[in-house]
Design a protein around this motif. Structure first.
Motif, PDB file in Angstrom:
ATOM      1  N   GLU A   1      -4.322  -6.519  -2.396  1.00 35.06           N
ATOM      2  CA  GLU A   1      -4.489  -7.281  -1.976  1.00 35.06           C
ATOM      3  C   GLU A   1      -3.653  -8.517  -2.381  1.00 35.06           C
ATOM      4  O   GLU A   1      -2.707  -9.555  -2.485  1.00 35.06           O
ATOM      5  CB  GLU A   1      -6.203  -8.019  -1.571  1.00 35.06           C
TER       6      GLU A   1
ATOM      7  N   GLU B   1      -7.323  -1.201  -3.120  1.00 35.18           N
ATOM      8  CA  GLU B   1      -7.843  -2.418  -2.131  1.00 35.18           C
ATOM      9  C   GLU B   1      -7.636  -3.658  -2.011  1.00 35.18           C
ATOM     10  O   GLU B   1      -6.833  -4.666  -2.255  1.00 35.18           O
ATOM     11  CB  GLU B   1      -9.314  -2.148  -0.534  1.00 35.18           C
ATOM     12  N   GLN B   2      -8.178  -4.074  -3.402  1.00 35.55           N
ATOM     13  CA  GLN B   2      -7.898  -5.557  -4.012  1.00 35.55           C
ATOM     14  C   GLN B   2      -6.442  -5.590  -4.685  1.00 35.55           C
ATOM     15  O   GLN B   2      -6.378  -6.700  -4.812  1.00 35.55           O
ATOM     16  CB  GLN B   2      -9.081  -5.565  -4.704  1.00 35.55           C
TER      17      GLN B   2
ATOM     18  N   SER C   1       0.587  -1.216   0.030  1.00 37.52           N
ATOM     19  CA  SER C   1       0.231   0.140   0.266  1.00 37.52           C
ATOM     20  C   SER C   1       0.613   0.976  -0.192  1.00 37.52           C
ATOM     21  O   SER C   1       1.184   2.459  -0.955  1.00 37.52           O
ATOM     22  CB  SER C   1      -1.262  -0.253   1.026  1.00 37.52           C
TER      23      SER C   1
END
Length: 367
Positions: free
Chosen positions: A60, A56-57, A22
């Protein structure tokens, strides 16, 4: 195998990777540097991917991708399985830095790696400005190694010429790096058993699974893998495989000694001669796991098939490839789990045949 320790390691590593990926994503999207200007293609791909999915995906996905790769490298290091014949992220005994980096500092780089050797040596000799030349060198060596392993493991080590490279965590060589965490979390004893791949997969997604269930709402498409994965206990695996594959073989070879290897096999009442599938050779048998996960069931089926081929007198050097390409098949909805199924089968092949990873074996895992 200490599964509590493995669970703690997998969960902590996931959180750390998510945080670092991130941070790297935010840096890449907000920074204008000479290095990034040279990677306009990757930056374009990154922005295109962000247009197709959420931030976010994407984080991940990239975190999981690097976890799978580093975990695979560590497993091969610990078992001396590396096709390059050198440990990639693990030091030699008595040393502290990865053997690949240590050899580069000595002027020894594997010929198979496609890398700018002049740049590597200039970095190490401080002839190119860098705040951390060893770390920068190791990053380039790691990426080159992943690209080289694409030949043997195309399903796991895709060519890294896209945004995945941009989001590789910065710190790879310090005592606080993700690489050090992987080495410590996957100790040599645990890596003796290929089942560690399955345990790590289950524990890595366990917190995500808890989050999905806690939401008590309709499961999103991207969350289905986390919500549905389950690690099958070893005794259940043996029971299922012995009473399907094993049973079929004993029906066709009543005098086979395979029975002696199957402690969960249930003898059935005698049947008429035509009441079972006739098999002329082990190559005819197709064993399918419709939800293969990380390949736990396929790995045990691999062992049983190997026993069958050996009993039939096949060349031991040819058996691993025959088993993977002719007998074992898997379906899996989670791309990352499918990668691990393929990895597990390749590690089983290497367990039985030293040159297996120098051969282009193609696992039949569909996602």
């Amino acid at each position: 195998m200490n599964t509590n320790q493995i669970k703690r390691f997998a969960q902590e590593t996931r959180r750390k990777l998510l945080e670092q990926v991130s941070a790297k994503l935010n840096f890449v999207l907000t920074t204008d540097s000479a290095e990034l200007r040279e990677k306009t293609k990757q930056l374009k791909q990154l922005r295109q991917e962000l247009g197709r999915t959420t931030k976010e995906q994407l984080i991940e996905k990239v975190a999981y991708t690097w976890f799978n790769r580093l975990m695979a490298l560590r497993f091969m290091d610990a078992n001396d399985y590396q096709p390059l014949g050198i440990r990639i992220i693990t030091p030699k005994d008595g040393y502290t830095i990865p053997e690949l980096l240590d050899e580069a500092k000595r002027g020894n780089l594997p010929e198979e790696l496609r890398i700018n050797r002049e740049r590597i040596y200039k970095l190490l000799d401080n002839k190119i400005p860098s705040t951390n030349p060893q770390n920068e060198v190791f990053k380039e060596l790691l990426i080159a190694t992943c690209n080289h392993l694409n030949t043997n493991f195309p399903f796991l080590f895709e060519k890294i010429n896209d945004y995945t490279e941009l989001l590789l965590p910065d710190d790879l060589t310090s005592d606080f790096s993700i690489v050090k965490d992987i080495r410590d979390g996957m100790n040599a004893e645990n890596c003796l058993n290929v089942e560690i791949i399955g345990w790590l997969y289950q524990f890595y997604i366990s917190e995500k699974k808890d989050e999905v269930f806690a939401a008590k709402s309709r499961v999103k498409k991207e969350d289905i893998p986390a919500a549905t994965q389950l690690f099958t206990p070893r005794w259940i695996v043996e029971y299922m495989v012995q009473n399907t594959l094993g049973k079929l073989w004993l029906q066709n070879r009543p005098k086979s000694r395979l029975r002696e290897r199957m402690s969960y096999y249930l003898e059935s009442a005698s049947v008429e001669a035509e009441d079972f599938l006739k098999i002329n050779s082990p190559e005819e048998i197709k064993f399918l796991d419709p939800a293969s996960g990380s390949g736990h069931i396929l790995a045990y089926a691999f062992d049983l098939f190997t026993n069958i081929y050996e009993e039939e007198g096949y060349n031991t050097n040819e058996i691993p490839q025959l088993v993977i390409e002719n007998n074992l098949f898997g379906f899996e909805i989670d791309e990352r789990a499918a990668q691990l199924s393929g990895l597990t089968l390749m590690m089983k092949a290497r367990e039985y045949q030293r040159r297996a990873l120098k051969t282009e074996i193609k696992p039949n895992i569909l996602c």
